[in-house]
Motif scaffolding. Structure first.
Motif, PDB file in Angstrom:
ATOM      1  N   PHE A 173       0.824  -1.195   0.000  1.00 44.10           N
ATOM      2  CA  PHE A 173       0.000   0.000   0.000  1.00 44.10           C
ATOM      3  C   PHE A 173       0.870   1.262   0.000  1.00 44.10           C
ATOM      4  CE2 PHE A 173      -2.220  -3.500   1.952  1.00 44.10           C
ATOM      5  CZ  PHE A 173      -3.355  -3.547   1.172  1.00 44.10           C
ATOM      6  N   PRO A 174       1.438   1.616  -1.151  1.00 45.64           N
ATOM      7  CA  PRO A 174       2.247   2.828  -1.211  1.00 45.64           C
ATOM      8  C   PRO A 174       1.375   4.071  -1.007  1.00 45.64           C
ATOM      9  CG  PRO A 174       2.039   1.837  -3.390  1.00 45.64           C
ATOM     10  CD  PRO A 174       1.354   0.923  -2.418  1.00 45.64           C
ATOM     11  N   PRO A 175       1.993   5.217  -0.705  1.00 42.79           N
ATOM     12  CA  PRO A 175       1.209   6.444  -0.503  1.00 42.79           C
ATOM     13  C   PRO A 175       0.267   6.714  -1.673  1.00 42.79           C
ATOM     14  CG  PRO A 175       3.495   6.805   0.070  1.00 42.79           C
ATOM     15  CD  PRO A 175       3.417   5.441  -0.563  1.00 42.79           C
ATOM     16  N   HIS A 176      -0.925   7.122  -1.325  1.00 42.66           N
ATOM     17  CA  HIS A 176      -1.954   7.492  -2.293  1.00 42.66           C
ATOM     18  C   HIS A 176      -2.450   6.303  -3.112  1.00 42.66           C
ATOM     19  CE1 HIS A 176      -0.836  11.464  -1.048  1.00 42.66           C
ATOM     20  NE2 HIS A 176       0.389  11.276  -1.515  1.00 42.66           N
ATOM     21  N   ARG A 177      -2.165   5.097  -2.664  1.00 39.25           N
ATOM     22  CA  ARG A 177      -2.661   3.877  -3.321  1.00 39.25           C
ATOM     23  C   ARG A 177      -3.326   3.016  -2.247  1.00 39.25           C
ATOM     24  NH1 ARG A 177      -0.337   2.427  -8.367  1.00 39.25           N
ATOM     25  NH2 ARG A 177      -2.063   0.937  -8.314  1.00 39.25           N
ATOM     26  N   ASP A 178      -4.371   3.551  -1.626  1.00 35.58           N
ATOM     27  CA  ASP A 178      -5.036   2.846  -0.530  1.00 35.58           C
ATOM     28  C   ASP A 178      -5.597   1.493  -0.943  1.00 35.58           C
ATOM     29  OD1 ASP A 178      -4.387   5.085   0.894  1.00 35.58           O
ATOM     30  OD2 ASP A 178      -6.456   5.770   1.179  1.00 35.58           O
ATOM     31  N   ASP A 179      -5.857   1.302  -2.243  1.00 38.90           N
ATOM     32  CA  ASP A 179      -6.336   0.019  -2.727  1.00 38.90           C
ATOM     33  C   ASP A 179      -5.199  -0.969  -2.939  1.00 38.90           C
ATOM     34  OD1 ASP A 179      -8.964   0.835  -2.702  1.00 38.90           O
ATOM     35  OD2 ASP A 179      -8.940   1.501  -4.783  1.00 38.90           O
ATOM     36  N   GLY A 180      -3.964  -0.474  -2.888  1.00 35.33           N
ATOM     37  CA  GLY A 180      -2.804  -1.332  -3.020  1.00 35.33           C
ATOM     38  C   GLY A 180      -2.265  -1.410  -4.431  1.00 35.33           C
ATOM     39  N   THR A 186      16.611 -14.984   6.114  1.00 39.10           N
ATOM     40  CA  THR A 186      16.924 -16.290   5.552  1.00 39.10           C
ATOM     41  C   THR A 186      18.073 -16.183   4.564  1.00 39.10           C
ATOM     42  OG1 THR A 186      15.281 -16.034   3.816  1.00 39.10           O
ATOM     43  CG2 THR A 186      14.587 -17.195   5.793  1.00 39.10           C
ATOM     44  N   GLY A 187      18.578 -14.970   4.375  1.00 40.76           N
ATOM     45  CA  GLY A 187      19.717 -14.777   3.502  1.00 40.76           C
ATOM     46  C   GLY A 187      19.344 -14.418   2.082  1.00 40.76           C
ATOM     47  N   TRP A 188      18.060 -14.216   1.797  1.00 43.17           N
ATOM     48  CA  TRP A 188      17.636 -13.847   0.450  1.00 43.17           C
ATOM     49  C   TRP A 188      17.108 -12.430   0.481  1.00 43.17           C
ATOM     50  CZ3 TRP A 188      19.452 -17.197  -2.751  1.00 43.17           C
ATOM     51  CH2 TRP A 188      19.591 -18.507  -2.343  1.00 43.17           C
ATOM     52  N   SER A 189      17.369 -11.697  -0.564  1.00 38.59           N
ATOM     53  CA  SER A 189      16.816 -10.348  -0.641  1.00 38.59           C
ATOM     54  C   SER A 189      16.297 -10.099  -2.042  1.00 38.59           C
ATOM     55  CB  SER A 189      17.876  -9.304  -0.291  1.00 38.59           C
ATOM     56  OG  SER A 189      18.886  -9.306  -1.260  1.00 38.59           O
ATOM     57  N   ALA A 190      15.285  -9.297  -2.130  1.00 41.59           N
ATOM     58  CA  ALA A 190      14.725  -8.979  -3.440  1.00 41.59           C
ATOM     59  C   ALA A 190      15.705  -8.105  -4.191  1.00 41.59           C
ATOM     60  CB  ALA A 190      13.388  -8.267  -3.285  1.00 41.59           C
ATOM     61  N   ALA A 191      16.090  -8.535  -5.376  1.00 43.78           N
ATOM     62  CA  ALA A 191      17.021  -7.756  -6.185  1.00 43.78           C
ATOM     63  C   ALA A 191      16.367  -6.474  -6.656  1.00 43.78           C
ATOM     64  CB  ALA A 191      17.486  -8.570  -7.385  1.00 43.78           C
ATOM     65  N   SER A 192      15.098  -6.559  -6.941  1.00 47.54           N
ATOM     66  CA  SER A 192      14.395  -5.373  -7.386  1.00 47.54           C
ATOM     67  C   SER A 192      13.918  -4.621  -6.156  1.00 47.54           C
ATOM     68  CB  SER A 192      13.204  -5.736  -8.265  1.00 47.54           C
ATOM     69  OG  SER A 192      12.461  -4.586  -8.538  1.00 47.54           O
ATOM     70  N   ARG A 193      14.734  -3.728  -5.665  1.00 51.28           N
ATOM     71  CA  ARG A 193      14.341  -2.892  -4.538  1.00 51.28           C
ATOM     72  C   ARG A 193      13.481  -1.734  -5.020  1.00 51.28           C
ATOM     73  NH1 ARG A 193      15.196  -4.641   0.733  1.00 51.28           N
ATOM     74  NH2 ARG A 193      16.924  -6.075   0.670  1.00 51.28           N
ATOM     75  N   ALA A 194      12.981  -1.836  -6.247  1.00 48.96           N
ATOM     76  CA  ALA A 194      12.162  -0.791  -6.821  1.00 48.96           C
ATOM     77  C   ALA A 194      10.707  -0.909  -6.412  1.00 48.96           C
ATOM     78  CB  ALA A 194      12.267  -0.832  -8.347  1.00 48.96           C
ATOM     79  N   ALA A 195      10.408  -1.796  -5.476  1.00 48.84           N
ATOM     80  CA  ALA A 195       9.040  -1.877  -4.984  1.00 48.84           C
ATOM     81  C   ALA A 195       8.676  -0.511  -4.430  1.00 48.84           C
ATOM     82  CB  ALA A 195       8.933  -2.937  -3.897  1.00 48.84           C
ATOM     83  N   PRO A 196       7.447  -0.056  -4.690  1.00 49.33           N
ATOM     84  CA  PRO A 196       7.073   1.296  -4.301  1.00 49.33           C
ATOM     85  C   PRO A 196       7.233   1.549  -2.815  1.00 49.33           C
ATOM     86  CG  PRO A 196       5.376   0.284  -5.665  1.00 49.33           C
ATOM     87  CD  PRO A 196       6.382  -0.771  -5.341  1.00 49.33           C
ATOM     88  N   SER A 197       7.593   2.775  -2.478  1.00 47.76           N
ATOM     89  CA  SER A 197       7.660   3.203  -1.091  1.00 47.76           C
ATOM     90  C   SER A 197       6.308   2.948  -0.443  1.00 47.76           C
ATOM     91  CB  SER A 197       7.995   4.696  -1.046  1.00 47.76           C
ATOM     92  OG  SER A 197       7.837   5.182   0.250  1.00 47.76           O
ATOM     93  N   GLY A 198       6.316   2.511   0.799  1.00 53.01           N
ATOM     94  CA  GLY A 198       5.070   2.272   1.500  1.00 53.01           C
ATOM     95  C   GLY A 198       4.554   0.854   1.357  1.00 53.01           C
ATOM     96  N   THR A 199       5.301  -0.006   0.705  1.00 56.68           N
ATOM     97  CA  THR A 199       4.823  -1.374   0.543  1.00 56.68           C
ATOM     98  C   THR A 199       5.336  -2.293   1.640  1.00 56.68           C
ATOM     99  OG1 THR A 199       6.619  -1.929  -0.960  1.00 56.68           O
ATOM    100  CG2 THR A 199       4.554  -1.200  -1.958  1.00 56.68           C
TER     101      THR A 199
END
Length: 196
Positions: free
Chosen positions: A127-134, A160-173
């Motif tokens: 739920f990033p800012p201004h995306r209350d529906d997600g 667990t030692g894994w991280s998402a390579a795409s850290r481009a997930a929207p702020s607020g998620t």
């Protein structure tokens, strides 16, 4: 959006929104047991109007809903377990006990441990800012990172030692469950959560 439109699998409806006193989403979580939601401690603190790094488990109630299952039903919850954000970024987990039954359309997420390897495509909902529906985001798990690479806790990919390579997930998620893009319906569903 509801579980029948825009969601790929029934487990999508396990997504919970943690709401602030004004009804605005502060973050996401997921239904982990009949009356249990797992989310981040900083999200619950923010929903209660407290600093995000609150160390002690706060009192009071928070409200959650399950927007991909049934948007109109808000359920009160109390904090059952609390691991604050550590100096190294570890922790940040809150378990909420629902004080009423969740909507019938909100399934329990199927958690798996150590099932995602490098270069596994995943999707996440938050739920990033201004995306209350997600909003949905897509990324890949790339490989072990950080000093916690040997931990086996199924709750946080960083642990667990894994991280998402795409850290481009929207702020607020944050937090968000991670669904693997596996092809087998038997293994589809939330794999781990909540990444930071």
């Amino acid at each position: 959006m509801d579980a029948g439109s825009g969601s790929a699998v029934p487990s999508d409806a396990s997504v919970a929104r943690v709401l602030g006193p004004d009804g605005i989403p502060e973050g996401a979580g997921f239904r982990a047991a009949p009356r249990e939601v797992i989310t981040c401690a900083h999200v619950v603190a923010k929903a209660l109007g407290l600093p995000e790094d609150t160390a002690d488990p706060p009192g009071g109630r928070v409200w959650v809903d399950f927007p991909l299952a049934e948007r109109s039903t808000r359920v009160p919850a109390r904090i059952a377990a609390w691991t604050p954000v550590g100096r190294d970024g570890s922790g940040d987990v809150a378990v909420l006990t629902l004080l009423e039954d969740p909507p019938a359309g909100a399934p329990i997420a199927r958690l798996v441990e150590d099932a995602a390897g490098p270069d596994r495509r995943v999707r996440t909902f938050g739920f990033p800012p201004h995306r209350d529906d997600g909003a949905w985001s897509v990324g890949w798990l790339r490989g072990a990172t950080g000093p916690a690479g040997s931990s086996t806790t199924p709750i946080r990919p960083a642990s667990t030692g894994w991280s998402a390579a795409s850290r481009a997930a929207p702020s607020g998620t944050s937090p968000r469950a991670v669904w693997s893009a596996w092809s087998s319906p038997r293994t589809r569903g939330p794999g781990c959560a909540p990444p930071t």
